[in-house]
Design a protein around this motif. Sequence first.
Motif, short mmCIF file in Angstrom:
data_model
loop_
_atom_site.label_atom_id
_atom_site.label_comp_id
_atom_site.label_asym_id
_atom_site.label_seq_id
_atom_site.Cartn_x
_atom_site.Cartn_y
_atom_site.Cartn_z
N GLN A 292 0.83 -1.21 0.00
CA GLN A 292 0.00 0.00 0.00
C GLN A 292 0.87 1.26 0.00
O GLN A 292 0.60 2.21 -0.74
CB GLN A 292 -0.95 0.00 1.20
N ALA A 293 1.91 1.27 0.83
CA ALA A 293 2.79 2.43 0.90
C ALA A 293 3.55 2.65 -0.41
O ALA A 293 3.72 3.79 -0.86
CB ALA A 293 3.77 2.29 2.07
N ALA A 294 4.00 1.57 -1.02
CA ALA A 294 4.72 1.67 -2.30
C ALA A 294 3.80 2.24 -3.37
O ALA A 294 4.20 3.12 -4.15
CB ALA A 294 5.26 0.31 -2.71
N GLU A 295 2.57 1.77 -3.40
CA GLU A 295 1.61 2.27 -4.39
C GLU A 295 1.32 3.75 -4.15
O GLU A 295 1.32 4.56 -5.08
CB GLU A 295 0.32 1.46 -4.33
N THR A 296 1.09 4.13 -2.90
CA THR A 296 0.82 5.53 -2.55
C THR A 296 1.98 6.42 -2.96
O THR A 296 1.78 7.53 -3.46
CB THR A 296 0.55 5.67 -1.04
N ALA A 297 3.20 5.93 -2.77
CA ALA A 297 4.40 6.72 -3.10
C ALA A 297 4.74 6.69 -4.59
O ALA A 297 5.61 7.43 -5.04
CB ALA A 297 5.59 6.20 -2.29
N GLY A 298 4.07 5.82 -5.35
CA GLY A 298 4.40 5.69 -6.76
C GLY A 298 5.74 5.02 -6.99
O GLY A 298 6.38 5.22 -8.03
N ALA A 299 6.18 4.22 -6.03
CA ALA A 299 7.47 3.53 -6.14
C ALA A 299 7.36 2.39 -7.13
O ALA A 299 6.42 1.60 -7.09
CB ALA A 299 7.90 3.01 -4.77
N ASP A 300 8.30 2.30 -8.03
CA ASP A 300 8.30 1.26 -9.07
C ASP A 300 8.98 0.00 -8.52
O ASP A 300 10.10 -0.34 -8.90
CB ASP A 300 9.01 1.78 -10.32
N ILE B 161 11.82 -6.02 -0.98
CA ILE B 161 11.33 -4.98 -1.86
C ILE B 161 12.29 -4.94 -3.04
O ILE B 161 13.48 -4.69 -2.88
CB ILE B 161 11.28 -3.61 -1.14
N VAL B 162 11.74 -5.23 -4.23
CA VAL B 162 12.55 -5.45 -5.42
C VAL B 162 12.17 -4.46 -6.51
O VAL B 162 10.98 -4.15 -6.69
CB VAL B 162 12.35 -6.90 -5.93
N ASP B 163 13.15 -3.98 -7.25
CA ASP B 163 12.91 -3.14 -8.41
C ASP B 163 11.94 -3.87 -9.35
O ASP B 163 12.14 -5.04 -9.68
CB ASP B 163 14.24 -2.87 -9.12
N ALA B 164 10.87 -3.20 -9.76
CA ALA B 164 9.81 -3.83 -10.54
C ALA B 164 10.30 -4.37 -11.88
O ALA B 164 9.91 -5.47 -12.29
CB ALA B 164 8.65 -2.86 -10.75
N ALA B 165 11.15 -3.62 -12.58
CA ALA B 165 11.65 -4.09 -13.87
C ALA B 165 12.49 -5.35 -13.70
O ALA B 165 12.38 -6.30 -14.50
CB ALA B 165 12.47 -2.98 -14.55
N ALA B 166 13.32 -5.39 -12.68
CA ALA B 166 14.13 -6.58 -12.41
C ALA B 166 13.25 -7.76 -12.04
O ALA B 166 13.51 -8.90 -12.46
CB ALA B 166 15.15 -6.30 -11.31
N ALA B 167 12.21 -7.51 -11.25
CA ALA B 167 11.30 -8.59 -10.85
C ALA B 167 10.60 -9.17 -12.06
O ALA B 167 10.36 -10.39 -12.13
CB ALA B 167 10.29 -8.07 -9.84
N GLU B 168 10.27 -8.32 -13.01
CA GLU B 168 9.60 -8.78 -14.24
C GLU B 168 10.48 -9.75 -15.02
O GLU B 168 9.99 -10.71 -15.61
CB GLU B 168 9.26 -7.56 -15.11
N GLU B 169 11.80 -9.52 -14.99
CA GLU B 169 12.74 -10.35 -15.74
C GLU B 169 13.22 -11.58 -14.96
O GLU B 169 13.76 -12.50 -15.55
CB GLU B 169 13.96 -9.51 -16.13
N ALA B 170 13.04 -11.58 -13.65
CA ALA B 170 13.58 -12.66 -12.80
C ALA B 170 12.82 -13.96 -13.02
O ALA B 170 11.64 -13.97 -13.38
CB ALA B 170 13.51 -12.24 -11.33
N GLY B 171 13.52 -15.03 -12.75
CA GLY B 171 12.91 -16.36 -12.80
C GLY B 171 12.76 -16.91 -11.40
O GLY B 171 11.92 -16.47 -10.62
N VAL B 172 13.63 -17.84 -11.03
CA VAL B 172 13.58 -18.51 -9.74
C VAL B 172 14.20 -17.66 -8.63
O VAL B 172 13.88 -17.82 -7.46
CB VAL B 172 14.30 -19.88 -9.83
N ALA B 173 15.11 -16.76 -9.00
CA ALA B 173 15.83 -15.96 -8.01
C ALA B 173 16.05 -14.56 -8.56
O ALA B 173 16.02 -14.33 -9.77
CB ALA B 173 17.17 -16.61 -7.68
N PRO C 192 8.11 6.24 1.83
CA PRO C 192 7.48 6.55 3.12
C PRO C 192 6.45 5.51 3.54
O PRO C 192 5.64 5.05 2.72
CB PRO C 192 6.81 7.90 2.88
N ILE C 193 6.50 5.15 4.82
CA ILE C 193 5.52 4.23 5.39
C ILE C 193 5.38 4.55 6.87
O ILE C 193 6.38 4.92 7.52
CB ILE C 193 5.91 2.74 5.17
#
Length: 187
Positions: free
Chosen positions: A57-65, A87-99, A176-177
Motif C-alpha cells: 500500500q505504501a509503495a503504491e501511494t508513493a508511486g514507487a516502481d 522490496i525489489v525493483d519492478a523491472a528486475a522482478a519482471e525479468e527474474a525467474g527462480v531468483a 514513506p511508510i
Amino acid sequence: MSVAYSHAGPWTLDDVLALPEDTTQRVELVGGALMMSPAPGLPHQRASHRLHVLLEQAAETAGADVEVFEGINVIVPDGLLIPDLAIVDAAAAEEAGVAVSAHDVLAVVEIASPSTRVTDRKLKPSLYAAAGIEHYWRIELEPAPRLLIGHLRNGAYADQPPLLAGAVARVDEPFPIEFDPGSLARR
C-alpha cells in the motif's frame, strides 16, 4: 515432512536452485553449506502478511516502481538467502525467474523467530550488507513487537533506535511508510 539431501562437496547455487520445492522448510546457501530452517510459525506468518500488505500500500501511494515479495530467493555474493520480505525493483522482478540478484533488491525484512534469531541478528545482516542491499529491517515479536531498521553505511548497517509497539513508526526509505509495529502481532 522434510527431505534429507545427499550431496558430495560444497553446494553451488545451481545445486540449491535445482532442489525440489519444500514448503516445510527454507533452504539457503552460505559459503557452500546449506542452512535450513523450519517453515515459519503462525505469529511470524501473521506479521509477515500484515507488513507485506502495508508495504504494498505504501509503495503504491508513493508511486514507487517496486514489488514486494514474501520468501523469495535472493542471490548474494556468498550464496542464496530467503528473506521474509523483499522490496525489489519492478523491472528486475519482471525479468527474474527462480531468483533475483541482490543488486535489484532495495530492502529486506527478517522477522525473528525462535529458530532464526541468531541468523537474523548476526549472519544475515552481514551477508545482505556485503551484497550491497541498502536497507535491512528486522521485526522482533518477543517480548513485545518492535522494528529495527538498518541503513547501509560503509559496508555495514547503521542501526537506528528501535521503533516500539504502541507508537507510530515513520520510515522514509525506500519509500514513506507509517505503522505501529504492535499492529503486526495483534490478532
